[in-house]
Scaffold this active site. Structure first.
Site, PDB file in Angstrom:
ATOM      1  N   GLU A  76       0.815  -1.218   0.000  1.00 42.68           N
ATOM      2  CA  GLU A  76       0.000   0.000   0.000  1.00 42.68           C
ATOM      3  C   GLU A  76       0.850   1.271   0.000  1.00 42.68           C
ATOM      4  OE1 GLU A  76      -3.077   0.489  -0.377  1.00 42.68           O
ATOM      5  OE2 GLU A  76      -3.709   2.299   0.681  1.00 42.68           O
ATOM      6  N   ASP A  77       1.887   1.295   0.817  1.00 44.95           N
ATOM      7  CA  ASP A  77       2.585   2.560   1.056  1.00 44.95           C
ATOM      8  C   ASP A  77       3.989   2.663   0.476  1.00 44.95           C
ATOM      9  OD1 ASP A  77       0.421   3.492   2.458  1.00 44.95           O
ATOM     10  OD2 ASP A  77       1.170   2.808   4.400  1.00 44.95           O
TER      11      ASP A  77
END
Ligand code: MN
Length: 713
Positions: A76-77
């Site tokens: 996700e990041d």
């Protein structure tokens, strides 16, 4: 921040066979990819995944779960990808990390309680492997523990989510400690005044009454010792939030609450649980209706325990939970107990549920017979194996049954949207309307002005809502077609007696028949609710031939006794002129079958029930129904022409059903009322001559037996 050596030591303590190299590699991978990122608190971002891994290590979870925790925010990041993770740490970990990522991406906005329930379901639905939820819960727990770093508005939003979704989810998973901690952390944000006042009340209570917990604990220990039971006793004050909730639920003040203290008795074996219960009930008064035996009736998440509430001489009540060590472990870690390790091996806790079996057993319970409270809880979880959850473009979660299609989705949003559906996109790609939806897909419905529900949609619409809406819409379309059809029928019928069916004539007919207006008359005529005979008669009663010399249908059959009534069999619907036979039925008189009817086989060995019958010769009235199965071209006007032909043959249409409607042809069943078999043949000959009739046959119900062989006897 826990160092990699520290984490490995923590894991090795309960799992000596841990693969420390793998965990170290994941630690390094995460640290590198999150490098430079910071949390709101100013800490390096990677401190968060490490803390999540630590929480799960405290729960004694397996290596894959720990590694997933370390990597849970990388997809996700950071720039890390699924395939990289799969390549370095294997498919199992990649799937788990991907699962956590999907949960993180969910839009948890606009939290109505109902939606929260949906989202809890969605969580489980998207997580085939429950370890995904364990990681997500640990993730939330750490974020709640460090929530002070966020601005107040974000804190409130996160606290709401925690209260509505994560805490109940932890409870469902059987992780009571986590549920309580999440609730307490959220409560601190949402209502810190209430929480403070409850904590103060506990302090005051202790000042007034002394250390109640210690006193009762010692009393219980002594009591059990005297009874010769080896057991540990722990006492504690309930968490502020659960006290608060009880006060709200019972609308009672703090001092009147009975169970602000809870006690646990942990025994060596199951036998001792019941003996301990006996000893406690002998010493204190058991409060009626508060005893529950979850040992003989375990909860579906594996929870076992005896629950009882007892009161002392001062009338103060306390709650006691009695269970063995093994049961206690399941009570604390719930479904997670399945993956926990002790001394290097998967813990063989006989009470831990296998999560896969847990999921499937919920379905079985759904079909089962028991209906106690626990069953209802289980049913609430039943959804994820037979429901799919999709997203609208606005981010709303739409819950549908398994096998639901795009058209179901459209109607689930709104009937109006469903009706105007022209196409749809799934995850941004144009797909046909019969496409079955899968969990987590984003769905967009494309509409077109003037689009109308199609009969073919019924073939792949699965929800009641969609099917009803489509049928209703089709009925409206039918209504218009019936009106056109009625017009054709009226025209043909009036022409038969040399008159014209003008608006004025139709108005008169409607009035004489007591109908609202001309349109109603035509609609009823087209849908065979009234017949042309009565419409014509309503205007020109003198021009309609009288029925005087026709044979009464009551006396149409010869061969019956005076008092015997008869009925035409619905399977073969014999017409005058056809060879027939009667079968006697006690109480039902005689049923008349065509001699070649399959059904007669059943009566082969009951010759006494057979009656030799034949039709009265002469003119019969057109009242004998027969069903025609025909396929006609879907050209404007064909249906009207068919009806005209039937009318010209002086046969009434008594029912008309479309059995299949394709863009280029209709298949339908028409019930017509005829005089006799000659009348039928004449009608069929006329219909077959029409070029738009592609198939025509008399329809009879058949049974699955050998064809009856007509005997010449
Ligand atoms: Mn996280």
């Amino acid at each position: 921040m826990l160092k990699v050596e520290g984490l490995n030591a923590l894991v090795r303590a309960y799992n000596p066979k841990t693969n420390s190299q793998r965990i170290s590699a994941a630690y390094k991978f995460g640290q590198e990819f999150h490098a430079g990122q910071v949390r709101y608190s100013g800490d390096p971002y990677f401190a968060h995944p490490v803390a999540v891994a630590e929480i799960l290590a405290e729960q004694k979870l397996d290596d894959s779960t720990i590694i997933t925790a370390l990597l849970h925010d990388t997809i996700e990041d950071t720039t890390a990808s699924y395939s990289e993770i799969s390549q370095y740490f294997g498919e199992e970990v990649a799937i788990l990390v991907d699962g956590v990522t999907k949960l993180t991406k969910l839009q948890l906005s606009s939290l109505e309680t109902k939606e929260a329930e949906n989202l809890r379901k969605l969580f489980i639905a998207t997580s085939k492997d429950l370890r995904v939820i364990l990681v997500k819960l640990a993730d939330r727990l750490h974020n709640m523990r460090t929530i002070k770093a966020l601005d107040p508005q974000k804190q409130i939003k996160k606290a709401h989510e925690t209260m509505e979704i994560y805490a109940p989810l932890a409870g469902r998973m059987g992780m009571q400690w986590m549920r309580e901690e999440l609730e307490d952390l959220a409560f601190k944000v949402l209502n810190s005044n209430a929480r403070q006042s409850i904590i103060r009340r506990f302090i005051t209570l202790q000042k007034d009454a002394g250390d109640v917990i210690h006193r009762i604990t010692m009393d219980m220990r002594r009591e059990l010792e005297q009874a010769g039971i080896e057991a540990k006793v722990y006492g504690r004050a309930k968490k502020p939030y659960s006290v608060w909730r009880k006060m709200e639920e019972k609308k009672q003040g703090f001092t009147r609450l009975s169970d602000i203290y809870g006690f646990r008795v942990i025994t060596e074996d199951e036998e001792d649980c019941y003996r301990a219960l006996g000893a406690i009930h002998r010493r204190w008064c058991a409060v009626p209706d508060r005893f529950v035996d979850y040992i003989s009736q375990p909860k579906s998440n594996g929870y076992r325990s005896l629950h009882s509430t007892v009161s002392g001489q001062d009338g103060k009540m306390v709650e006691v939970q009695i269970r063995t060590h093994a049961m206690h472990e399941v009570a604390e870690t719930g479904v997670a107990a399945h993956w926990s390790y002790r001394d290097g091996v998967r813990v063989e806790n006989p009470f831990a549920v296998n999560p896969v079996k847990w999921i499937s057993s919920l379905n079985e319970q759904f079909e089962g017979q028991e209906d106690h409270h626990e069953f209802l809880e289980a049913v609430k979880l039943e959804m994820y194996s037979d429901r799919v959850f999709c997203f609208s473009p606005k981010g709303d979660v739409i819950e549908l049954p398994q096998c639901a299609t795009l058209i179901d989705f459209a109607f689930a949003i709104h009937s109006k949207l469903g009706s105007r559906t022209a196409g749809g996109k799934v995850d941004g790609v144009r797909m046909p309307l019969w496409t079955r939806l899968k969990n987590g897909q984003s769905v967009e419905i494309i509409t077109a002005e003037g689009q109308k529900p199609q009969a073919s949609w019924l073939e792949f619409a699965t929800t009641g809502k969609a099917r009803t809406a489509i049928r209703l819409a089709l009925r409206d379309l039918d209504r218009n077609r019936f009106k056109k059809l009625g017009k054709e029928l009226a025209r043909a019928a009036f022409e038969n007696i040399g008159r014209k069916s003008t608006d004025k004539v139709l108005d008169t007919a409607a009035k004489n028949l007591g109908l609202e207006d001309r349109d109603m008359l035509l609609k009823m005529l087209g849908s065979a609710e009234i017949n042309t005979h009565s419409v014509v008669k309503a205007v020109y009663s003198d021009l309609v031939p009288s029925d005087v010399d026709e044979i009464s249908p009551l006396r149409a059959v010869i061969g019956l006794e005076q008092d015997q009534s008869f009925k035409r069999a619905t399977c073969c619907s014999p017409l005058p002129g056809e060879r027939i036979v009667g079968i006697t039925h006690r109480g039902k008189g005689v049923v008349v079958h065509a001699i070649d009817c399959d059904v007669l086989r059943q009566y082969e060995n009951e010759s006494r029930r057979w009656i030799d019958l034949h039709w009265q010769s002469g003119t019969h009235p057109p009242v004998y129904g027969a069903t025609l199965l025909m396929t006609i071209g879907n050209d404007a006007g064909v249906l009207g022409r068919i009806c005209t032909l039937i009318g010209e043959q002086k046969a009434n249409i008594s029912n008309l059903n479309f059995t299949d409607r394709k863009p280029d042809f209709y298949q339908m069943q028409i019930e017509v009322e005829l005089r006799d078999v000659t009348h039928l043949h004449a009608l069929m000959a006329v219909l077959e001559a029409d070029s738009d009739v592609s198939s025509l046959e008399r329809f009879r119900k058949t049974v699955k037996t050998r064809a009856f062989v007509e005997s010449d006897a």
